[in-house]
Design a protein around this motif. Structure first.
Motif, PDB file in Angstrom:
ATOM      1  N   ASP A  77     -56.297  -2.493  10.257  1.00 41.61           N
ATOM      2  CA  ASP A  77     -55.472  -1.293  10.488  1.00 41.61           C
ATOM      3  C   ASP A  77     -54.191  -1.329   9.661  1.00 41.61           C
ATOM      4  O   ASP A  77     -53.095  -1.046  10.170  1.00 41.61           O
ATOM      5  N   GLY A  78     -54.300  -1.783   8.454  1.00 44.53           N
ATOM      6  CA  GLY A  78     -53.163  -1.760   7.524  1.00 44.53           C
ATOM      7  C   GLY A  78     -52.288  -2.993   7.616  1.00 44.53           C
ATOM      8  O   GLY A  78     -51.368  -3.184   6.808  1.00 44.53           O
ATOM      9  N   VAL A  79     -52.539  -3.885   8.577  1.00 47.02           N
ATOM     10  CA  VAL A  79     -51.692  -5.068   8.734  1.00 47.02           C
ATOM     11  C   VAL A  79     -52.405  -6.268   8.108  1.00 47.02           C
ATOM     12  O   VAL A  79     -53.553  -6.561   8.449  1.00 47.02           O
ATOM     13  N   GLU A  80     -51.673  -6.977   7.223  1.00 44.27           N
ATOM     14  CA  GLU A  80     -52.300  -8.093   6.507  1.00 44.27           C
ATOM     15  C   GLU A  80     -52.470  -9.297   7.414  1.00 44.27           C
ATOM     16  O   GLU A  80     -51.582  -9.607   8.220  1.00 44.27           O
ATOM     17  N   LYS A  81     -53.615  -9.952   7.272  1.00 38.66           N
ATOM     18  CA  LYS A  81     -53.876 -11.143   8.101  1.00 38.66           C
ATOM     19  C   LYS A  81     -54.529 -12.202   7.237  1.00 38.66           C
ATOM     20  O   LYS A  81     -55.458 -11.923   6.492  1.00 38.66           O
ATOM     21  N   TYR A  82     -54.018 -13.452   7.363  1.00 37.26           N
ATOM     22  CA  TYR A  82     -54.621 -14.580   6.659  1.00 37.26           C
ATOM     23  C   TYR A  82     -55.794 -15.050   7.515  1.00 37.26           C
ATOM     24  O   TYR A  82     -55.665 -15.194   8.736  1.00 37.26           O
ATOM     25  N   ILE A  83     -56.950 -15.303   6.865  1.00 36.85           N
ATOM     26  CA  ILE A  83     -58.095 -15.801   7.642  1.00 36.85           C
ATOM     27  C   ILE A  83     -58.745 -16.965   6.894  1.00 36.85           C
ATOM     28  O   ILE A  83     -58.699 -17.046   5.675  1.00 36.85           O
TER      29      ILE A  83
ATOM     30  N   PHE B 122     -67.919 -15.096   7.699  1.00 36.64           N
ATOM     31  CA  PHE B 122     -68.160 -14.692   9.077  1.00 36.64           C
ATOM     32  C   PHE B 122     -67.319 -15.507  10.054  1.00 36.64           C
ATOM     33  O   PHE B 122     -66.741 -14.987  11.002  1.00 36.64           O
ATOM     34  N   GLN B 123     -67.271 -16.827   9.799  1.00 36.74           N
ATOM     35  CA  GLN B 123     -66.482 -17.704  10.678  1.00 36.74           C
ATOM     36  C   GLN B 123     -65.017 -17.287  10.627  1.00 36.74           C
ATOM     37  O   GLN B 123     -64.335 -17.254  11.654  1.00 36.74           O
ATOM     38  N   ALA B 124     -64.545 -16.958   9.424  1.00 39.17           N
ATOM     39  CA  ALA B 124     -63.149 -16.558   9.269  1.00 39.17           C
ATOM     40  C   ALA B 124     -62.876 -15.272  10.046  1.00 39.17           C
ATOM     41  O   ALA B 124     -61.856 -15.134  10.719  1.00 39.17           O
ATOM     42  N   LEU B 125     -63.826 -14.330   9.992  1.00 41.57           N
ATOM     43  CA  LEU B 125     -63.642 -13.061  10.719  1.00 41.57           C
ATOM     44  C   LEU B 125     -63.630 -13.306  12.227  1.00 41.57           C
ATOM     45  O   LEU B 125     -62.812 -12.748  12.962  1.00 41.57           O
ATOM     46  N   GLU B 126     -64.524 -14.172  12.669  1.00 43.38           N
ATOM     47  CA  GLU B 126     -64.591 -14.458  14.109  1.00 43.38           C
ATOM     48  C   GLU B 126     -63.287 -15.076  14.597  1.00 43.38           C
ATOM     49  O   GLU B 126     -62.828 -14.827  15.711  1.00 43.38           O
ATOM     50  N   GLY B 127     -62.690 -15.872  13.687  1.00 43.45           N
ATOM     51  CA  GLY B 127     -61.409 -16.530  14.032  1.00 43.45           C
ATOM     52  C   GLY B 127     -60.306 -15.532  14.352  1.00 43.45           C
ATOM     53  O   GLY B 127     -59.355 -15.857  15.058  1.00 43.45           O
TER      54      GLY B 127
END
Ligand code: KIV
Ligand code: ZN
Length: 559
Positions: free
Chosen positions: A472-478, A490-495
């Motif tokens: 939603d426009g907010v940056e996130k490190y994964i 996929f693991q990173a997204l689940e995190g």
């Protein structure tokens, strides 16, 4: 509709030992175009000189060697047109012009004046012979009608001999017992024999006997019976070229012509696309191309069918219907999904098998033989099936959607066609695909990424994903670790709580070559409710194309 018993069934020729049903058409007949006479006389606005010339040259280019150019004794315009053809040297040496005339003295004399200077001419004369015309039009008996024909024949022969002596013109004769199909068959034979005798027809110098279905009166087989009966019972069969001239009142002109050829006819008169009086003359294009699809060379070249159609439409101001065989705009179009699927498989089979034969279901002829395109073979409307849209993508932009994805994209296209209320063009279908998958923006997007290979102590290899996405426009490190790049993503997204998707399948291929080579990746995911959803991504790095495909599928699922 009340059947009032005023219509009486056709009186058929008795021919119990007919042979024609077992015959096949294995060679081209002599073709004669009557576009410029029978076709022209049926036009709301008959052709002018420029149009007739253009049409004439088109007929010559197609390969017609006999062309009925008009009825020069009928009007000054017809006379002038013939003079222009002759004096303008428009008639090639190997083409014979045919002129029509009634068996009447003043008209015959005028016709001979009109043809002066031509090299090869067929003088085609006729009178009506049918029971009905004798009764209601001429008020003459059979003898009276025969006398008209024989007197006409006598004068034509005399004028021919004079003309040959003067100019050496090559003149042949054609006689038509007009309304032949409504004439008692034995009378038709006897009047033709009387004309043959008067003209001195021989094997070396045969007369053309044209047996017109001036009005199509019954099923096509009855015309074939009449032709076979005529050929078997006439005297001096060798001294005649049997010609047919079907009209199309019952819509079976083409069938009548084909069966009449099987029954022994040597020659066909007809028009392009079937223009002619009332419901038209026989359509020569269809008969010739039907032959072509049976492996028989029709000796007419319709490979430029669309250009021929254009000339025809311009000159006659008529329109070739969309569903016309071979030439109609929709002649090579399949809307039904199952047809589209079979056609697509047929093309694939042709390509992969290298077969020497034409083996595509639903297409009796290769559209390319008529210089028509493959592209319009599949057109998409709300009735079209899942495979059709995929085929268009494959043909136009080279995207090979996995089979499992066809229903999903097919439904998207179907809904768009329903909403649009019309068929979709290839361009619209490609745009729809890009909008739905490739260019889709949604809740998530990929900003940066890096994969690292991890060589584990036990010898196995894992992959680490590190990167940034926006939610939603907010940056996130994964970050995540998995068996391979897709698993680690996929693991990173689940995190970060993006769960509920199971990876099912993945397909990729290159979509362009050279320095700007790109890969397209199709991703199939399964949601917790069991539904499958697809995504697609394009990128010069195929790993990135896969990540984009995953993000696309999740964005679509959460739309
Ligand atoms: O249809 C017909 O009978 C004709 C004749 C003049 C041959 O056009
Ligand atoms: Zn006709």
């Amino acid at each position: 509709m009340q059947q009032e018993k005023k219509y009486v069934p056709f009186n058929r020729v008795s021919l119990p030992d007919r042979q024609w049903p077992d015959k096949i058409i294995d060679k081209a007949p002599v073709w004669c175009s009557v576009d410029l006479r029978d076709g022209n006389q049926a036009l709301v606005t008959p052709m002018g000189i420029e149009e007739k010339l253009k049409f004439f040259h088109t007929l010559v280019d197609v390969g017609f060697k006999e062309i009925e150019v008009g009825f020069p004794s009928a009007s000054e315009t017809e006379y002038e047109i013939l003079r222009t053809l002759i004096e303008g040297n428009h008639i090639p040496d190997d083409v014979t012009v045919q002129v029509l005339v009634q068996a009447r003295e003043e008209l015959i004399r005028k016709t001979f004046e009109a043809v002066r200077g031509a090299k090869n001419v067929i003088i085609h004369f006729y009178n009506s012979t049918s029971t009905l015309q004798r009764k209601v039009v001429f008020g003459k008996d059979m003898q009276g009608i025969t006398d008209i024909a024989v007197q006409g024949a006598r004068l034509i022969k005399q004028l021919t001999e004079e003309e040959i002596a003067r100019s050496g013109m090559n003149i042949r004769y054609e006689y038509s017992p007009e309304s032949f199909t409504g004439t008692e068959i034995d009378f038709a034979i006897s009047i033709c024999e009387a004309v043959m005798e008067e003209m001195g027809a021989t094997k070396e110098n045969p007369i053309i006997l044209n047996l017109p279905s001036t009005v199509e009166m019954c099923t096509a087989n009855t015309y074939a019976d009449q032709i076979e009966y005529f050929c078997r019972n006439m005297k001096n069969r060798d001294a005649a070229i049997i010609s047919i001239h079907p009209h199309n009142d019952r819509g079976t002109g083409v069938a009548s012509a084909e069966l009449a050829l099987m029954a022994g006819a040597d020659r066909i008169e007809g028009t392009l696309f079937g223009n002619g009086e009332r419901t038209g003359n026989l359509d020569i294009v269809t008969v010739a191309l039907n032959m072509f699809t049976q492996g028989v060379d029709p000796q007419l070249d319709f490979s430029n069918i669309l250009a021929i159609k254009k000339v025809y439409e311009e000159c006659t101001r008529m329109h070739v219907p969309e569903r016309q065989p071979y030439a109609g705009e929709l002649a090579f179009t399949a809307f039904s999904g199952s047809h589209q699927d079979a056609i697509r498989k047929g093309y694939e089979y042709m390509k992969n098998s290298g077969t020497a034969f034409w083996e595509v279901p639903y297409l009796p002829i290769n559209p390319a033989d008529l210089h028509r395109e493959y592209e319009p073979v599949i057109r998409i409307n709300s009735q079209s099936g899942k495979g059709g849209a995929a085929f268009v993508l494959q043909q136009t932009v080279g995207y090979n959607l996995p089979k499992e994805m066809h229903p999903e994209f097919g439904n998207i296209v179907k809904a768009a066609a329903d909403a649009y209320g019309d068929e979709l063009t290839s361009k619209q279908i490609v745009e729809l695909f890009k909008h739905e998958y490739i260019d889709l923006t949604g809740k998530y997007s990929l900003l940066r990424h890096r994969f690292t290979e991890l060589n584990e102590a036990d010898g196995s290899v894992h992959s680490r994903f590190e990167g940034s996405i926006t939610i939603d426009g907010v940056e996130k490190y994964i970050t995540g670790v998995g068996n391979g790049p897709i698993d680690s993503f996929f693991q990173a997204l689940e995190g970060v709580g993006i769960t509920g998707y199971k990876f099912v399948n993945y397909h990729e291929h290159a979509v362009s070559s050279g320095s700007d080579a790109q890969g397209i990746c199709y991703i199939e995911l399964k949601k917790t409710n069991g539904d499958h959803i697809f995504g697609a991504g394009i990128h010069s790095n195929i790993n990135v194309a896969a990540l984009k495909g995953i993000i696309c599928a999740i964005n679509r699922a959460e739309k």
